[in-house]
Design a protein around this motif. Structure first.
Motif, PDB file in Angstrom:
ATOM      1  N   VAL A  60     -46.020 -94.668   7.293  1.00  0.00           N
ATOM      2  CA  VAL A  60     -47.553 -94.531   7.902  1.00  0.00           C
ATOM      3  C   VAL A  60     -48.088 -95.784   7.906  1.00  0.00           C
ATOM      4  O   VAL A  60     -48.655 -96.268   8.752  1.00  0.00           O
ATOM      5  CB  VAL A  60     -48.110 -93.437   7.133  1.00  0.00           C
ATOM      6  CG1 VAL A  60     -49.626 -93.635   7.529  1.00  0.00           C
ATOM      7  CG2 VAL A  60     -47.694 -92.273   7.440  1.00  0.00           C
ATOM      8  N   TRP A  61     -48.069 -96.564   6.627  1.00  0.00           N
ATOM      9  CA  TRP A  61     -48.607 -97.652   6.592  1.00  0.00           C
ATOM     10  C   TRP A  61     -47.823 -98.758   7.534  1.00  0.00           C
ATOM     11  O   TRP A  61     -48.548 -99.676   8.215  1.00  0.00           O
ATOM     12  CB  TRP A  61     -48.487 -98.440   5.087  1.00  0.00           C
ATOM     13  CG  TRP A  61     -49.480 -97.765   4.192  1.00  0.00           C
ATOM     14  CD1 TRP A  61     -49.192 -96.699   3.376  1.00  0.00           C
ATOM     15  CD2 TRP A  61     -50.880 -97.851   4.309  1.00  0.00           C
ATOM     16  NE1 TRP A  61     -50.307 -96.416   2.662  1.00  0.00           N
ATOM     17  CE2 TRP A  61     -51.406 -97.039   3.130  1.00  0.00           C
ATOM     18  CE3 TRP A  61     -51.812 -98.586   4.991  1.00  0.00           C
ATOM     19  CZ2 TRP A  61     -52.772 -97.028   3.056  1.00  0.00           C
ATOM     20  CZ3 TRP A  61     -53.181 -98.598   4.889  1.00  0.00           C
ATOM     21  CH2 TRP A  61     -53.670 -97.663   3.583  1.00  0.00           C
ATOM     22  N   LEU A  62     -46.795 -98.773   7.752  1.00  0.00           N
ATOM     23  CA  LEU A  62     -45.811 -99.919   8.713  1.00  0.00           C
ATOM     24  C   LEU A  62     -46.578 -99.466   9.947  1.00  0.00           C
ATOM     25  O   LEU A  62     -46.502-100.287  10.551  1.00  0.00           O
ATOM     26  CB  LEU A  62     -44.403 -99.597   8.393  1.00  0.00           C
ATOM     27  CG  LEU A  62     -43.523-100.357   9.272  1.00  0.00           C
ATOM     28  CD1 LEU A  62     -43.752-101.961   8.942  1.00  0.00           C
ATOM     29  CD2 LEU A  62     -42.097-100.211   9.277  1.00  0.00           C
ATOM     30  N   THR A  63     -46.577 -98.196  10.286  1.00  0.00           N
ATOM     31  CA  THR A  63     -46.998 -97.758  11.938  1.00  0.00           C
ATOM     32  C   THR A  63     -48.340 -98.301  12.044  1.00  0.00           C
ATOM     33  O   THR A  63     -48.746 -98.705  13.063  1.00  0.00           O
ATOM     34  CB  THR A  63     -47.102 -96.296  11.995  1.00  0.00           C
ATOM     35  OG1 THR A  63     -45.598 -95.909  11.604  1.00  0.00           O
ATOM     36  CG2 THR A  63     -47.201 -95.716  13.309  1.00  0.00           C
ATOM     37  N   ILE A  64     -49.276 -98.075  10.960  1.00  0.00           N
ATOM     38  CA  ILE A  64     -50.714 -98.774  11.150  1.00  0.00           C
ATOM     39  C   ILE A  64     -50.648-100.025  11.198  1.00  0.00           C
ATOM     40  O   ILE A  64     -51.486-100.967  12.139  1.00  0.00           O
ATOM     41  CB  ILE A  64     -51.570 -98.540  10.169  1.00  0.00           C
ATOM     42  CG1 ILE A  64     -51.711 -96.711   9.964  1.00  0.00           C
ATOM     43  CG2 ILE A  64     -52.983 -99.052   9.996  1.00  0.00           C
ATOM     44  CD1 ILE A  64     -52.275 -96.338   8.811  1.00  0.00           C
ATOM     45  N   PHE A  65     -49.619-100.956  10.509  1.00  0.00           N
ATOM     46  CA  PHE A  65     -49.831-102.287  10.719  1.00  0.00           C
ATOM     47  C   PHE A  65     -49.392-102.869  12.073  1.00  0.00           C
ATOM     48  O   PHE A  65     -49.873-103.915  12.581  1.00  0.00           O
ATOM     49  CB  PHE A  65     -48.691-102.915   9.669  1.00  0.00           C
ATOM     50  CG  PHE A  65     -48.670-104.513   9.656  1.00  0.00           C
ATOM     51  CD1 PHE A  65     -49.519-105.252   9.245  1.00  0.00           C
ATOM     52  CD2 PHE A  65     -47.356-104.902   9.957  1.00  0.00           C
ATOM     53  CE1 PHE A  65     -49.314-106.652   9.678  1.00  0.00           C
ATOM     54  CE2 PHE A  65     -47.315-106.237  10.150  1.00  0.00           C
ATOM     55  CZ  PHE A  65     -48.048-107.171   9.941  1.00  0.00           C
ATOM     56  N   VAL A  66     -48.095-102.152  12.447  1.00  0.00           N
ATOM     57  CA  VAL A  66     -47.547-102.721  13.907  1.00  0.00           C
ATOM     58  C   VAL A  66     -48.560-102.469  14.810  1.00  0.00           C
ATOM     59  O   VAL A  66     -48.782-103.104  16.050  1.00  0.00           O
ATOM     60  CB  VAL A  66     -46.249-101.902  13.826  1.00  0.00           C
ATOM     61  CG1 VAL A  66     -45.847-102.004  15.616  1.00  0.00           C
ATOM     62  CG2 VAL A  66     -45.440-102.417  13.202  1.00  0.00           C
ATOM     63  N   LEU A  67     -49.483-101.262  14.803  1.00  0.00           N
ATOM     64  CA  LEU A  67     -50.348-100.875  15.941  1.00  0.00           C
ATOM     65  C   LEU A  67     -51.527-101.848  15.908  1.00  0.00           C
ATOM     66  O   LEU A  67     -51.966-102.165  17.046  1.00  0.00           O
ATOM     67  CB  LEU A  67     -50.757 -99.323  15.719  1.00  0.00           C
ATOM     68  CG  LEU A  67     -49.788 -98.375  15.961  1.00  0.00           C
ATOM     69  CD1 LEU A  67     -50.519 -96.906  15.954  1.00  0.00           C
ATOM     70  CD2 LEU A  67     -49.337 -98.537  17.631  1.00  0.00           C
ATOM     71  N   SER A  68     -51.953-102.397  14.588  1.00  0.00           N
ATOM     72  CA  SER A  68     -53.005-103.269  14.527  1.00  0.00           C
ATOM     73  C   SER A  68     -52.485-104.667  15.013  1.00  0.00           C
ATOM     74  O   SER A  68     -53.362-105.199  15.518  1.00  0.00           O
ATOM     75  CB  SER A  68     -53.503-103.194  13.135  1.00  0.00           C
ATOM     76  OG  SER A  68     -52.403-103.834  12.337  1.00  0.00           O
ATOM     77  N   VAL A  69     -51.173-105.151  15.007  1.00  0.00           N
ATOM     78  CA  VAL A  69     -50.749-106.180  15.455  1.00  0.00           C
ATOM     79  C   VAL A  69     -51.005-106.190  16.875  1.00  0.00           C
ATOM     80  O   VAL A  69     -51.563-107.281  17.546  1.00  0.00           O
ATOM     81  CB  VAL A  69     -49.347-106.620  14.957  1.00  0.00           C
ATOM     82  CG1 VAL A  69     -48.724-107.738  15.835  1.00  0.00           C
ATOM     83  CG2 VAL A  69     -49.464-106.877  13.609  1.00  0.00           C
ATOM     84  N   PHE A  70     -50.343-105.277  17.668  1.00  0.00           N
ATOM     85  CA  PHE A  70     -50.435-105.027  19.028  1.00  0.00           C
ATOM     86  C   PHE A  70     -51.927-105.100  19.420  1.00  0.00           C
ATOM     87  O   PHE A  70     -52.196-105.700  20.573  1.00  0.00           O
ATOM     88  CB  PHE A  70     -49.678-103.664  19.462  1.00  0.00           C
ATOM     89  CG  PHE A  70     -48.223-103.836  19.529  1.00  0.00           C
ATOM     90  CD1 PHE A  70     -47.666-104.985  19.897  1.00  0.00           C
ATOM     91  CD2 PHE A  70     -47.519-102.877  18.733  1.00  0.00           C
ATOM     92  CE1 PHE A  70     -46.222-105.128  19.977  1.00  0.00           C
ATOM     93  CE2 PHE A  70     -46.153-103.280  18.788  1.00  0.00           C
ATOM     94  CZ  PHE A  70     -45.560-103.935  19.349  1.00  0.00           C
ATOM     95  N   VAL A  71     -52.775-104.068  19.001  1.00  0.00           N
ATOM     96  CA  VAL A  71     -54.232-104.226  19.201  1.00  0.00           C
ATOM     97  C   VAL A  71     -54.785-105.691  19.267  1.00  0.00           C
ATOM     98  O   VAL A  71     -55.561-106.189  19.868  1.00  0.00           O
ATOM     99  CB  VAL A  71     -54.946-103.262  18.596  1.00  0.00           C
ATOM    100  CG1 VAL A  71     -56.503-103.288  18.708  1.00  0.00           C
ATOM    101  CG2 VAL A  71     -54.468-101.661  18.865  1.00  0.00           C
ATOM    102  N   GLY A  72     -54.749-106.294  18.069  1.00  0.00           N
ATOM    103  CA  GLY A  72     -55.040-107.601  17.947  1.00  0.00           C
ATOM    104  C   GLY A  72     -54.684-108.624  19.021  1.00  0.00           C
ATOM    105  O   GLY A  72     -55.762-109.316  19.370  1.00  0.00           O
ATOM    106  N   ILE A  73     -53.447-108.487  19.313  1.00  0.00           N
ATOM    107  CA  ILE A  73     -53.061-109.219  20.207  1.00  0.00           C
ATOM    108  C   ILE A  73     -53.616-109.154  21.721  1.00  0.00           C
ATOM    109  O   ILE A  73     -53.913-110.060  22.355  1.00  0.00           O
ATOM    110  CB  ILE A  73     -51.460-109.463  20.474  1.00  0.00           C
ATOM    111  CG1 ILE A  73     -50.721-109.833  19.251  1.00  0.00           C
ATOM    112  CG2 ILE A  73     -50.629-110.008  21.653  1.00  0.00           C
ATOM    113  CD1 ILE A  73     -49.156-109.750  19.002  1.00  0.00           C
TER     114      ILE A  73
END
Length: 108
Positions: free
Chosen positions: A6-19
């Motif tokens: 769950v934490w890894l999924t949140i991190f990856v999604l936040s990276v994509f949104v930030g980019i």
């Protein structure tokens, strides 16, 4: 689903949104956004200091110290970059004129 996934999924999604968000910002807005980001990095640094100070685990202490160093470097670097960007928009001061001529006609 495990908590790590769950934490890894949140991190990856936040990276994509930030980019996506950063890539859509025009260049004239980067300086104000950098100033806001520097303020947020100061809060992150304070949080890293508080969390690291409250731990008893040696591994968490080492990770916290690394986080403090990286957050400090990131914050200071952000201020340096913002300052350089703001200097691009300031007017250059005219160079000082040559020394004024002597009023006695140049006689020595």
């Amino acid at each position: 689903m495990s908590e790590a996934v769950v934490w890894l999924t949140i991190f990856v999604l936040s990276v994509f949104v930030g980019i996506e968000v950063i890539s859509k910002v025009s260049s004239t807005l980067h300086t104000p956004l950098m100033s806001g980001a520097n303020a947020i990095h100061g809060i992150i640094l304070l949080g890293a200091i508080l969390v690291t100070g409250a731990t008893d685990n040696n591994v968490a202490l080492v990770v916290g110290l690394v986080a403090i160093v990286l957050a400090a470097v990131n914050m200071v670097g952000g201020f340096v970059v913002t300052d350089r960007m703001l200097q691009m928009f300031t007017r250059k001061k005219p160079k000082a004129a040559a020394a004024p001529a002597s009023s006695d006609g140049g006689a020595a």
